[in-house]
Design an enzyme around this catalytic site. Sequence first.
Site, PDB file in Angstrom:
ATOM      1  N   SER A 139       0.451  -1.345  -0.043  1.00  0.00           N
ATOM      2  CA  SER A 139      -0.165   0.003  -0.188  1.00  0.00           C
ATOM      3  C   SER A 139       0.759   1.293   0.192  1.00  0.00           C
ATOM      4  CB  SER A 139      -0.726  -0.182   0.862  1.00  0.00           C
ATOM      5  OG  SER A 139      -0.256  -0.289   2.126  1.00  0.00           O
ATOM      6  N   SER A 223      -5.363 -13.397  -8.416  1.00  0.00           N
ATOM      7  CA  SER A 223      -4.456 -14.282  -7.357  1.00  0.00           C
ATOM      8  C   SER A 223      -6.216 -14.977  -6.703  1.00  0.00           C
ATOM      9  CB  SER A 223      -3.809 -13.315  -5.508  1.00  0.00           C
ATOM     10  OG  SER A 223      -3.817 -14.674  -4.881  1.00  0.00           O
ATOM     11  N   ASP A 255       2.905 -12.191  -1.889  1.00  0.00           N
ATOM     12  CA  ASP A 255       4.237 -11.822  -2.375  1.00  0.00           C
ATOM     13  C   ASP A 255       4.848 -12.967  -2.070  1.00  0.00           C
ATOM     14  OD1 ASP A 255       3.023  -9.170  -1.099  1.00  0.00           O
ATOM     15  OD2 ASP A 255       3.709  -9.292   1.445  1.00  0.00           O
ATOM     16  N   VAL A 279       2.253 -19.577  -8.138  1.00  0.00           N
ATOM     17  CA  VAL A 279       2.019 -20.630  -7.403  1.00  0.00           C
ATOM     18  C   VAL A 279       2.226 -20.962  -6.074  1.00  0.00           C
ATOM     19  CG1 VAL A 279      -0.480 -22.167  -7.013  1.00  0.00           C
ATOM     20  CG2 VAL A 279      -0.553 -20.173  -8.974  1.00  0.00           C
ATOM     21  N   ALA A 285       4.041 -20.988   1.017  1.00  0.00           N
ATOM     22  CA  ALA A 285       3.876 -20.116   2.681  1.00  0.00           C
ATOM     23  C   ALA A 285       2.902 -20.104   3.548  1.00  0.00           C
ATOM     24  CB  ALA A 285       3.489 -18.564   1.772  1.00  0.00           C
TER      25      ALA A 285
END
Length: 310
Positions: A139, A223, A255, A279, A285
């Site tokens: 952001s 995503s 990320d 992916v 993650a």
Amino acid sequence: MSAIVTLTFNPALDKSISIADLLPDKKLKCSPPVCEPGGGGINVARAIKKLGGEAKAVYLAGGDNGKMIEELMTKEAIDNHAIPIKRQTRENLVIADKANHKQYLFDMPGPSVSRREWEKCLNYIDQIPDVAYIIVSGSLPPGVPPGIFETIATIAGNKNAKLMVDTSGEALEVAVKAGVYLIKPNIGELASLAGKDKLEIESIGDIAREVIEKGKCEIVVVSMGRLGAMLVTKDLEISVIPPDLEVKSTVGAGDSMLAGIVLSLIQKKSLVDAVKYGVACGAAATLCAGTELCKKNDADLIYSKLLEKV
């Protein structure tokens, strides 16, 4: 010099703790906090390092939190450059509730940044030689205008570097109009970009292609959480769905995905295989707790399974 440069305007010191049970009006005993450098571009650079690659992370940093982020990045042996700001860099808090198997993310607002401060960031990026990819992720804090993406697109163009952007709202709209190689919106962000309240799964490909045709954008990677991602270009539409996994945390998955994509492209993989690896990294993650990013062994194993699919 790294061929990949990440830019983070609104970094954060991420603190993760766990508690036995999240209850109101009680003094809750917490685990020792785990502190990690965070924020979109910083996470991308850290994930690239975990995957065996190299990236230079450029970010705004102020106060004790900013100093700790810089120390942690250096400790991880990541090439990084902090642009100092007067105000304190934010911190985020992730709480794992063991009793209910839930996780809570408290995302704090970023500090106000002056024009002089963010201009120093752009000037520094402009001086970096031999850049193949510039990744702007996260952001924008107060004081940084969405129009900054017009300047970043110009810098990338002058360097013949490919610009990748992962942001939202007006900033994403400006980026697409200014010129960008790849964007990675989620479904809600894609809907907003297209001026719609929401999107049905079956319409994602058509809407992403409209964004490409109306703007200056070559690739959209949407995503979609557990459903993986959809790769859309002017001539291509492919969905990549990861295997079912036991999700511990989704923090940093996006990320990690972007890190896997750009690292694969640097390694001369095809765009389709790059997105498959991205992916896999995003899925990897989710196997980690708190704000921990993907692990290479997990990502490679998931990727091998994706390559087996026809």
